[in-house]
Design an enzyme around this catalytic site. Structure first.
Site, mmCIF file in Angstrom:
data_model
loop_
_atom_site.group_PDB
_atom_site.id
_atom_site.type_symbol
_atom_site.label_atom_id
_atom_site.label_comp_id
_atom_site.label_asym_id
_atom_site.label_seq_id
_atom_site.Cartn_x
_atom_site.Cartn_y
_atom_site.Cartn_z
ATOM 1 N N TYR A 33 0.831 -1.212 0.000
ATOM 2 C CA TYR A 33 0.000 0.000 0.000
ATOM 3 C C TYR A 33 0.854 1.245 0.000
ATOM 4 O O TYR A 33 2.065 1.184 0.208
ATOM 5 C CB TYR A 33 -0.952 -0.006 1.201
ATOM 6 C CG TYR A 33 -0.302 0.319 2.528
ATOM 7 C CD1 TYR A 33 0.560 -0.582 3.144
ATOM 8 C CD2 TYR A 33 -0.524 1.539 3.150
ATOM 9 C CE1 TYR A 33 1.160 -0.273 4.348
ATOM 10 C CE2 TYR A 33 0.073 1.855 4.370
ATOM 11 C CZ TYR A 33 0.916 0.944 4.957
ATOM 12 O OH TYR A 33 1.521 1.242 6.143
ATOM 13 N N HIS A 102 -0.931 -21.281 -0.298
ATOM 14 C CA HIS A 102 0.134 -20.312 0.000
ATOM 15 C C HIS A 102 0.897 -19.839 -1.237
ATOM 16 O O HIS A 102 1.126 -18.657 -1.418
ATOM 17 C CB HIS A 102 1.127 -20.888 1.017
ATOM 18 C CG HIS A 102 0.568 -20.964 2.398
ATOM 19 N ND1 HIS A 102 -0.514 -21.758 2.726
ATOM 20 C CD2 HIS A 102 0.930 -20.342 3.533
ATOM 21 C CE1 HIS A 102 -0.793 -21.609 4.007
ATOM 22 N NE2 HIS A 102 0.067 -20.757 4.527
ATOM 23 N N LYS A 147 6.582 -1.994 1.793
ATOM 24 C CA LYS A 147 5.401 -1.405 2.441
ATOM 25 C C LYS A 147 4.228 -2.375 2.326
ATOM 26 O O LYS A 147 3.281 -2.161 1.567
ATOM 27 C CB LYS A 147 5.085 -0.037 1.833
ATOM 28 C CG LYS A 147 4.185 0.802 2.733
ATOM 29 C CD LYS A 147 4.261 2.258 2.364
ATOM 30 C CE LYS A 147 3.204 3.089 3.050
ATOM 31 N NZ LYS A 147 3.242 3.043 4.510
ATOM 32 N N GLU A 180 12.318 2.277 14.002
ATOM 33 C CA GLU A 180 11.405 3.357 13.588
ATOM 34 C C GLU A 180 10.138 3.262 14.430
ATOM 35 O O GLU A 180 9.979 2.339 15.232
ATOM 36 C CB GLU A 180 11.056 3.226 12.099
ATOM 37 C CG GLU A 180 10.370 1.909 11.768
ATOM 38 C CD GLU A 180 10.044 1.733 10.291
ATOM 39 O OE1 GLU A 180 9.894 2.725 9.568
ATOM 40 O OE2 GLU A 180 9.916 0.553 9.883
ATOM 41 N N LEU A 205 11.069 1.290 6.948
ATOM 42 C CA LEU A 205 10.482 1.784 5.721
ATOM 43 C C LEU A 205 11.173 3.106 5.381
ATOM 44 O O LEU A 205 11.303 3.973 6.253
ATOM 45 C CB LEU A 205 8.973 2.023 5.915
ATOM 46 C CG LEU A 205 8.291 2.451 4.624
ATOM 47 C CD1 LEU A 205 8.090 1.251 3.713
ATOM 48 C CD2 LEU A 205 6.980 3.144 4.898
HETATM 49 N N1 PMP Z 1 7.588 3.779 8.910
HETATM 50 C C1 PMP Z 1 6.473 3.031 8.881
HETATM 51 C C2 PMP Z 1 6.478 1.680 9.491
HETATM 52 C C3 PMP Z 1 5.304 3.542 8.278
HETATM 53 O O1 PMP Z 1 4.181 2.795 8.230
HETATM 54 C C4 PMP Z 1 5.319 4.847 7.733
HETATM 55 C C5 PMP Z 1 4.082 5.443 7.138
HETATM 56 N N2 PMP Z 1 3.703 4.829 5.971
HETATM 57 C C6 PMP Z 1 6.507 5.572 7.789
HETATM 58 C C7 PMP Z 1 7.626 5.005 8.382
HETATM 59 C C8 PMP Z 1 6.601 6.953 7.195
HETATM 60 O O2 PMP Z 1 6.562 6.881 5.789
HETATM 61 P P1 PMP Z 1 6.056 8.108 4.914
HETATM 62 O O3 PMP Z 1 6.900 9.276 5.288
HETATM 63 O O4 PMP Z 1 6.258 7.661 3.520
HETATM 64 O O5 PMP Z 1 4.618 8.315 5.262
#
Ligand code: PMP
Length: 284
Positions: A33, A102, A147, A180, A205
């Site tokens: 997504y 699967h 993602k 994060e 991410l």
């Molecule tokens: N880390 C994670 C785990 C996230 O889900 C998100 C939000 N999608 C982010 C970081 C921040 O990403 P972005 O700046 O692209 O929204």
């Protein structure tokens, strides 16, 4: 006004929009997504989101549901039909619907869903006060750079934060380094004014907001290093903040029971927040 969702080729009333019960997103979380910000009716950092989407799809070997130019049209149409000026656009691609097994199905076609809705930007008072984070063990898989819609650890982590009266949970790897937040990237400013955020390895991410803030840091000449920092370093930092598409940049003023710096948002976080909001406004 009634909302409209794009589902696998059709614009449907949001209320009754649905996918098949054997969609692999539903059964296996087999999909990816993106969440994009909409400002002044326009998408913010559209190109970066499309690049990340293509990367997530290719890592999972899911075919793109359509060309990027067609996707850009669908995204604009979703914004237009929902009359969104300020808000978000949500986009999801799953491997499609097939009999439950699967291994990849031979015949399934990827299913694209796009929704868009009005949201308020984060209350500026929250940025004025700053927010609290708690630290939790990172129990996710080893490909957090993808993602994926498999967000259960993130859901549980965010709920732990809420239960603790905090805004976000910072996840911590086995070596004691912050990876994060559950839906945000984590940053600190060390005592010598060096801004730090983890390198975009497979443990995090690579946030589109993160990339935009990195550009602002480079442009404005702040001292900067991309490296992992420990919880102890974060607690001893002079400032901390977090970033994401939905919350922009928010100063962190408390980590677990420790105030960060003065316990008030720091000057660098304020400056970078202003810089990022200006970047968002440029999209409008
Ligand atoms: N880390 C994670 C785990 C996230 O889900 C998100 C939000 N999608 C982010 C970081 C921040 O990403 P972005 O700046 O692209 O929204």
């Amino acid at each position: 006004m009634s909302r409209v969702a794009y589902v696998d080729g059709q614009y449907l009333p949001h209320r009754s929009a649905a996918v098949h019960i054997e969609d692999r997103g539903y059964q296996f979380a087999d999909g990816v997504y993106e969440v994009l910000a909409v400002t002044g009716g326009r998408l913010v950092d559209e190109e970066s989101h499309l690049i990340r989407l293509a990367k997530s799809l290719s890592e999972l070997r899911i075919a793109a549901p359509m060309s990027n130019s067609a996707l850009r049209i669908v995204m604009r149409e979703a914004i237009r039909r929902n009359r969104v000026r300020e808000g978000i656009l949500y986009l999801q691609v799953t491997r499609g619907a097939a009999r439950r097994e699967h291994a990849f199905p031979k015949a399934a076609q990827p299913v694209l869903v796009v929704t868009s809705r009005h949201t308020r930007r984060t209350d500026p008072q929250i940025a004025e006060r700053g927010i609290a984070v708690v630290t939790i063990p990172d129990i996710r898989w080893q490909r957090c750079d993808i993602k994926s819609i498999a967000l259960l650890p993130n859901v549980l982590g965010k709920q732990l934060a809420r239960d603790a009266g905090a805004f976000e949970a910072w996840q911590v790897d086995r070596e004691g380094f912050v990876t994060e937040g559950t839906s945000t990237n984590a940053w600190i400013v060390a005592a010598d004014r060096t801004v730090m955020t983890r390198r975009a390895d497979t443990a995090i991410l690579n946030g589109v907001t993160r990339l935009a803030v990195l550009e602002i840091i480079a442009r404005d000449g702040y001292r900067f290093v991309e490296r992992a920092f420990s919880v102890a370093e974060a607690k001893a930092a002079s400032e901390a903040f977090l970033t994401s598409t939905t919350v922009d940049l928010l100063p962190v003023v408390r980590i677990d029971d420790a105030p960060v710096g003065t316990g008030m948002p720091g000057p660098l976080a304020r400056k970078l927040r202003e810089g990022y909001l200006a970047h968002v406004t440029e999209a409008a």
